[in-house]
Design an enzyme around this catalytic site. Structure first.
Site, mmCIF file in Angstrom:
data_model
loop_
_atom_site.group_PDB
_atom_site.id
_atom_site.type_symbol
_atom_site.label_atom_id
_atom_site.label_comp_id
_atom_site.label_asym_id
_atom_site.label_seq_id
_atom_site.Cartn_x
_atom_site.Cartn_y
_atom_site.Cartn_z
ATOM 1 N N HIS A 155 0.835 -1.204 0.000
ATOM 2 C CA HIS A 155 0.000 0.000 0.000
ATOM 3 C C HIS A 155 0.870 1.254 0.000
ATOM 4 C CE1 HIS A 155 -3.269 -2.738 1.128
ATOM 5 N NE2 HIS A 155 -4.083 -1.784 0.724
ATOM 6 N N LYS A 159 -0.898 4.987 4.616
ATOM 7 C CA LYS A 159 -1.864 4.089 5.252
ATOM 8 C C LYS A 159 -1.541 3.950 6.736
ATOM 9 C CE LYS A 159 -3.996 -0.446 4.685
ATOM 10 N NZ LYS A 159 -5.338 0.121 4.876
HETATM 11 P P1 NAP Z 1 -7.417 10.054 3.724
HETATM 12 O O1 NAP Z 1 -7.134 10.608 2.370
HETATM 13 O O2 NAP Z 1 -6.452 10.315 4.838
HETATM 14 O O3 NAP Z 1 -8.866 10.580 4.161
HETATM 15 C C1 NAP Z 1 -9.379 10.509 5.442
HETATM 16 C C2 NAP Z 1 -10.215 11.759 5.642
HETATM 17 O O4 NAP Z 1 -10.913 11.667 6.874
HETATM 18 C C3 NAP Z 1 -9.362 13.025 5.675
HETATM 19 O O5 NAP Z 1 -9.909 13.971 4.788
HETATM 20 C C4 NAP Z 1 -9.515 13.481 7.132
HETATM 21 O O6 NAP Z 1 -9.422 14.891 7.242
HETATM 22 C C5 NAP Z 1 -10.902 12.972 7.408
HETATM 23 N N1 NAP Z 1 -11.243 12.974 8.819
HETATM 24 C C6 NAP Z 1 -10.432 12.736 9.889
HETATM 25 N N2 NAP Z 1 -11.143 12.880 11.017
HETATM 26 C C7 NAP Z 1 -12.395 13.232 10.639
HETATM 27 C C8 NAP Z 1 -13.593 13.540 11.342
HETATM 28 N N3 NAP Z 1 -13.632 13.550 12.683
HETATM 29 N N4 NAP Z 1 -14.708 13.841 10.639
HETATM 30 C C9 NAP Z 1 -14.702 13.823 9.314
HETATM 31 N N5 NAP Z 1 -13.602 13.569 8.555
HETATM 32 C C10 NAP Z 1 -12.474 13.282 9.244
HETATM 33 O O7 NAP Z 1 -7.610 8.474 3.642
HETATM 34 P P2 NAP Z 1 -8.229 7.611 2.443
HETATM 35 O O8 NAP Z 1 -7.152 7.037 1.617
HETATM 36 O O9 NAP Z 1 -9.338 8.374 1.797
HETATM 37 O O10 NAP Z 1 -8.849 6.416 3.279
HETATM 38 C C11 NAP Z 1 -9.898 6.612 4.208
HETATM 39 C C12 NAP Z 1 -10.194 5.290 4.898
HETATM 40 O O11 NAP Z 1 -10.648 4.342 3.923
HETATM 41 C C13 NAP Z 1 -8.959 4.648 5.554
HETATM 42 O O12 NAP Z 1 -9.380 3.940 6.711
HETATM 43 C C14 NAP Z 1 -8.467 3.669 4.490
HETATM 44 O O13 NAP Z 1 -7.714 2.601 5.043
HETATM 45 C C15 NAP Z 1 -9.780 3.204 3.941
HETATM 46 N N6 NAP Z 1 -9.757 2.668 2.571
HETATM 47 C C16 NAP Z 1 -10.706 1.742 2.305
HETATM 48 C C17 NAP Z 1 -10.820 1.213 1.050
HETATM 49 C C18 NAP Z 1 -11.912 0.228 0.795
HETATM 50 O O14 NAP Z 1 -12.051 -0.249 -0.345
HETATM 51 N N7 NAP Z 1 -12.714 -0.121 1.791
HETATM 52 C C19 NAP Z 1 -9.948 1.639 0.033
HETATM 53 C C20 NAP Z 1 -8.996 2.619 0.319
HETATM 54 C C21 NAP Z 1 -8.929 3.140 1.608
HETATM 55 P P3 NAP Z 1 -7.970 15.554 7.653
HETATM 56 O O15 NAP Z 1 -7.017 15.113 6.590
HETATM 57 O O16 NAP Z 1 -8.233 16.995 7.658
HETATM 58 O O17 NAP Z 1 -7.635 15.005 9.014
#
Ligand code: NAP
Length: 266
Positions: A155, A159
């Site tokens: 990844h 992550k």
């Molecule tokens: P990311 O780019 O870091 O996005 C996470 C977002 O959540 C950021 O914008 C962050 O804002 C926000 N956040 C943090 N605390 C919050 C709160 N209290 N209220 C609302 N928003 C908040 O991560 P990502 O790559 O999009 O991944 C997000 C999640 O999905 C992770 O757990 C990842 O492992 C998972 N994921 C899942 C899949 C799937 O297929 N299921 C695929 C890829 C990723 P700030 O940056 O301002 O803190």
């Protein structure tokens, strides 16, 4: 079909941005609000990359649910926040579709109980890519014939959790059919701690983190004179969105917790 009213939590994130676009362009979906711990009181249109989306932003999820009464919450945030959002959604009669990874076994058990109590559907999928789900299913099939297996998940370096939810889920599915076995030599010693990776029922999981990667996994099986490699690659986050849509459509007709997209794909 009437509109499905949806709230997306984590709209500025890499996954959240794709989910916002998915909801905005899907005919019977209505993006009623987003949850973000920053920019509360603004609309998405005021932020970069969301032109034309006059969707209100809330930092208080309870206020959001009270004012908009959505049908579905799509959560793509962080494990701690995601767990709080999912529990709150169920308390308010909102069906969660959770892509956030890193939930513990205890978290899942608690959510399972809450779904039963509220008779509400919830889908938690560590991987929404349909190809990844097939990789897990094929691995489970192969594990009937190959007892020795190592999982290598790769990844991007932002992550937060390791091993990936997909790797753990793959190991769980393999465990359902594989006779438990400690792999490798019985006198094996690590000269550097961690060299053999994490141990799940005797099979090993290795986590690679590098910039440039998105989400990849290979499952390697070995037996006398042969190996079998099953590999899946997600090259961008759009690869997850057909699975998110499938989950949103399916959760509307569920009254229990479903963990893993493989349980809703034939
Ligand atoms: P990311 O780019 O870091 O996005 C996470 C977002 O959540 C950021 O914008 C962050 O804002 C926000 N956040 C943090 N605390 C919050 C709160 N209290 N209220 C609302 N928003 C908040 O991560 P990502 O790559 O999009 O991944 C997000 C999640 O999905 C992770 O757990 C990842 O492992 C998972 N994921 C899942 C899949 C799937 O297929 N299921 C695929 C890829 C990723 P700030 O940056 O301002 O803190």
């Amino acid at each position: 079909m009437s509109n499905i009213k949806i709230v997306v939590a984590g709209p500025r994130g890499r996954m959240g941005r794709e989910a916002v676009q998915l909801v905005a362009r899907t005919e019977n979906y209505q993006l009623v609000a987003v949850i973000d711990h920053k920019h509360s009181g603004k609309t998405l249109a005021e932020l970069d990359g969301f032109t034309g989306l006059e969707t209100p932003i809330y930092d208080n999820i309870e206020q959001c649910f009270q004012e908009h009464k959505p049908d579905v919450l799509i959560d793509l945030t962080t494990p701690e926040v995601g767990m709080y959002h999912t529990k709150t959604a169920l308390q308010y009669g909102v069906r969660p579709v959770v892509g956030t990874t890193g939930f513990s076994v205890d978290d899942l058990a608690e959510l399972d109980d809450l779904c039963k109590e509220k008779e509400l559907g919830c889908i938690i999928a560590p991987n929404f890519a349909v190809g990844a789900v097939l990789m897990m299913k094929f691995s489970k099939l192969a594990a009937k014939y190959f007892q020795d297996v190592e999982i290598i998940e790769l990844h991007h370096d932002q992550k937060l959790d390791a091993p990936s939810g997909t790797a753990v889920k793959t190991a769980q599915m393999i465990s359902e059919v594989r006779e438990e076995k400690q792999q490798g030599h019985h006198n094996e010693k690590e000269t550097i701690q961690g060299a053999r990776g994490a141990n799940f029922d005797g099979m090993h999981i290795h986590s690679v983190r590098l910039p440039g990667l998105i989400a990849h996994q290979q499952v390697l099986f070995g037996s006398e004179g042969q190996t079998l490699t099953i590999r899946h690659d997600s090259y961008n986050r759009a690869s997850f969105m057909s699975g998110v849509k499938l989950a949103v459509d399916t959760v509307m007709n569920l009254e229990t917790l479903v963990y893993g997209l493989e349980n809703i794909i034939e």
